[in-house]
Design an enzyme around this catalytic site. Sequence first.
Site, mmCIF file in Angstrom:
data_model
loop_
_atom_site.group_PDB
_atom_site.id
_atom_site.type_symbol
_atom_site.label_atom_id
_atom_site.label_comp_id
_atom_site.label_asym_id
_atom_site.label_seq_id
_atom_site.Cartn_x
_atom_site.Cartn_y
_atom_site.Cartn_z
ATOM 1 N N GLY A 1 -0.657 3.208 -2.679
ATOM 2 C CA GLY A 1 0.482 3.946 -2.907
ATOM 3 C C GLY A 1 1.653 3.172 -2.796
ATOM 4 O O GLY A 1 1.905 1.886 -2.804
ATOM 5 N N SER A 2 2.898 3.721 -2.667
ATOM 6 C CA SER A 2 4.272 3.004 -2.330
ATOM 7 C C SER A 2 4.177 2.298 -1.140
ATOM 8 O O SER A 2 3.542 2.713 -0.199
ATOM 9 C CB SER A 2 5.245 3.980 -2.315
ATOM 10 O OG SER A 2 5.314 4.810 -1.257
ATOM 11 N N ARG B 1 6.706 2.355 0.889
ATOM 12 C CA ARG B 1 7.341 3.242 1.804
ATOM 13 C C ARG B 1 6.214 4.122 2.426
ATOM 14 O O ARG B 1 6.148 4.260 3.700
ATOM 15 C CB ARG B 1 8.158 4.386 1.207
ATOM 16 C CG ARG B 1 9.196 4.974 1.996
ATOM 17 C CD ARG B 1 10.153 5.771 1.108
ATOM 18 N NE ARG B 1 9.518 6.512 0.067
ATOM 19 C CZ ARG B 1 8.735 7.911 0.179
ATOM 20 N NH1 ARG B 1 8.859 8.425 1.384
ATOM 21 N NH2 ARG B 1 8.312 8.433 -0.555
ATOM 22 N N GLY C 1 2.989 3.176 2.859
ATOM 23 C CA GLY C 1 2.199 2.229 3.484
ATOM 24 C C GLY C 1 2.802 1.828 4.771
ATOM 25 O O GLY C 1 2.059 1.620 5.555
ATOM 26 N N GLU D 1 -3.012 -1.004 0.149
ATOM 27 C CA GLU D 1 -2.647 -1.738 -1.277
ATOM 28 C C GLU D 1 -1.332 -1.153 -1.825
ATOM 29 O O GLU D 1 -1.689 0.188 -2.295
ATOM 30 C CB GLU D 1 -3.868 -1.684 -2.196
ATOM 31 C CG GLU D 1 -3.925 -2.374 -3.494
ATOM 32 C CD GLU D 1 -3.644 -1.627 -4.764
ATOM 33 O OE1 GLU D 1 -2.542 -1.737 -5.325
ATOM 34 O OE2 GLU D 1 -4.482 -0.829 -5.050
ATOM 35 N N CYS E 1 -0.294 -0.437 -10.468
ATOM 36 C CA CYS E 1 0.430 -1.083 -9.530
ATOM 37 C C CYS E 1 0.650 -2.564 -9.895
ATOM 38 O O CYS E 1 1.254 -3.306 -9.541
ATOM 39 C CB CYS E 1 -0.159 -1.148 -8.104
ATOM 40 S SG CYS E 1 -1.989 -1.321 -8.149
HETATM 41 C C1 UN1 Z 1 -3.654 0.390 -9.357
HETATM 42 O O1 UN1 Z 1 -2.800 0.320 -10.396
HETATM 43 O O2 UN1 Z 1 -3.477 0.920 -8.100
HETATM 44 O O3 UN1 Z 1 -6.225 -4.290 -12.126
HETATM 45 C C2 UN1 Z 1 -5.102 -0.351 -9.767
HETATM 46 C C3 UN1 Z 1 -5.989 -3.026 -12.739
HETATM 47 C C4 UN1 Z 1 -6.843 -1.988 -12.340
HETATM 48 C C5 UN1 Z 1 -6.628 -1.338 -11.078
HETATM 49 C C6 UN1 Z 1 -4.993 -1.068 -10.859
HETATM 50 N N1 UN1 Z 1 -8.271 -2.589 -12.373
HETATM 51 O O4 UN1 Z 1 -5.033 -2.740 -13.222
#
Ligand code: UN1
Length: 508
Positions: A241-242, A244, A246, A263, A297
């Site tokens: 997640g964010s 903040r 984490g 992550e 992410c």
């Molecule tokens: C995420 O956005 O938290 O590499 C994971 C990627 C995906 C996983 C993203 N396999 O974009």
Amino acid sequence: MALTHDSENLPSVAALFAEMGIALPPVTGETLVTTSPVDGAQLARLSQHSTADGQAAIARAETAFRAWRAVPAPRRGQLVRIYGDLLRAHKEPLARIISLECGKILTEARGEVQEVIDICEFATGLSRQLHGLVIATERPGHKLLESWHPMGVFGQITAFNFPAAVWAWGTMVALVCGNAAIWKPSEKTPLTALACTLLFEKAAAEFGDAPDHLVQTLIGGAELGVLLAEDVRVPVLSATGSTRMGRDVAVRVAGRFGRAILELGGNNAAIVTPSADLDLATRGIVFSAAGTAGQRCTTLRRLIVHESLRETLVARLKAAFASLTIGSPLDEASHVGPLIDGQAYDAMQAALASARAEGGKVSGGERVEVPGAGHYVRPALVEMPAQTDIVREETFAPILYVLSYRDFDEAIALQNGVPQGLSSAIFTRDVREAELFQSATGSDCGIANVNIGTSGAEIGGAFGGEKATGGGRAAGSDTWKNYMRRATNTINYSNELPLAQGVKFDIG
Ligand code: UN1
């Protein structure tokens, strides 16, 4: 009734659950109402767990763990294999639930279920490959080795944008390693979590002798995440997640000497050099920047383009962004679905206003009218004079900032010049640039790609990043070690007792 679907245009959640042979539990006590980002319609009313429920779940998980750790790992792998087969059979309805609930377009939702199936295969294979080292010992008649053991209860906090895959990365691996698991999914995607968990229970029934409560899900607010972070009975906790969130989790877990796998945010960049294949780069950039409505992410947020190409590439990208079909994620023709909610829309508009104030030239980013109360936007391209404050922040929306560079060193410095360190890419046909980018003096990220975008990683490689991304590696490669504890064993099979380092301690 658990389901109070109030949209005539959306597929019925109840019917999709029924297609998978599962049903939502009846609602009691505190309820959580989920709405669809597709059109703002109410999807379901669900019971929420209290912190007392969470405490009880941890106790049940501890019991399940004590039984599960004694089951041989390859046998544990069979449960995960059965689960993967079940998901293969129900891929389409589960993908539709994901689309309905988090708004990603169907092809990406199907890809997400595929990611879960892939990790099940990976974890099944792994269940026969959990291994330690045998190390040369300095003492005659001795053996020195490492053995790996399950940790106990594995806790997991996940975000809305990958409501199934990120859970499976951790939990499937944790299970073959011999742990029990408790999942706290995002409040925005509880239906996907329930579907995944109920299907898991079906797999467990087919498996036969799995302990009860091996995998549990806690539906509710942030207090349940805090509970997992603070409880000493949860020796390993993964949080996605964010930054903040984490930071808060990291401090709580460290305070009790737990292990955290984090992550967190990314602020991913692609460098485009003069030798790049511009057709390929354009395609890679558009998918990474606009795909999933900029809510991965790994989404591409910064483009660092050689000054000689800037005008050409910007023109191509503007044309590509303008040609994207923005609409319901359930429509196969859509490239970009909605943002998760109004807050995400406001954050995007606020970031664009800051970018303008910091000298940015914005194209796109405007609201797109789609029937219903969803928040749809055209991805924005923002030409910036420099890497200003707003560019150094992660805004979870489709905004691509464009920066230019003259010398390659400057490109690397810009790429690394943000707090986050998740994913990065270079588009080049110059082998020296590609190698330098991947070397110790190149990208400082956990992922460094060549001639592909920043998003869409396969499950085989370790996934995660450095700096404010948290340093964790959730799945792939040898990350199973994060879900186990290591014991070092020295065995003396001689009749002597030589001490290490030549120490003499004779008695009698
Ligand atoms: C995420 O956005 O938290 O590499 C994971 C990627 C995906 C996983 C993203 N396999 O974009």
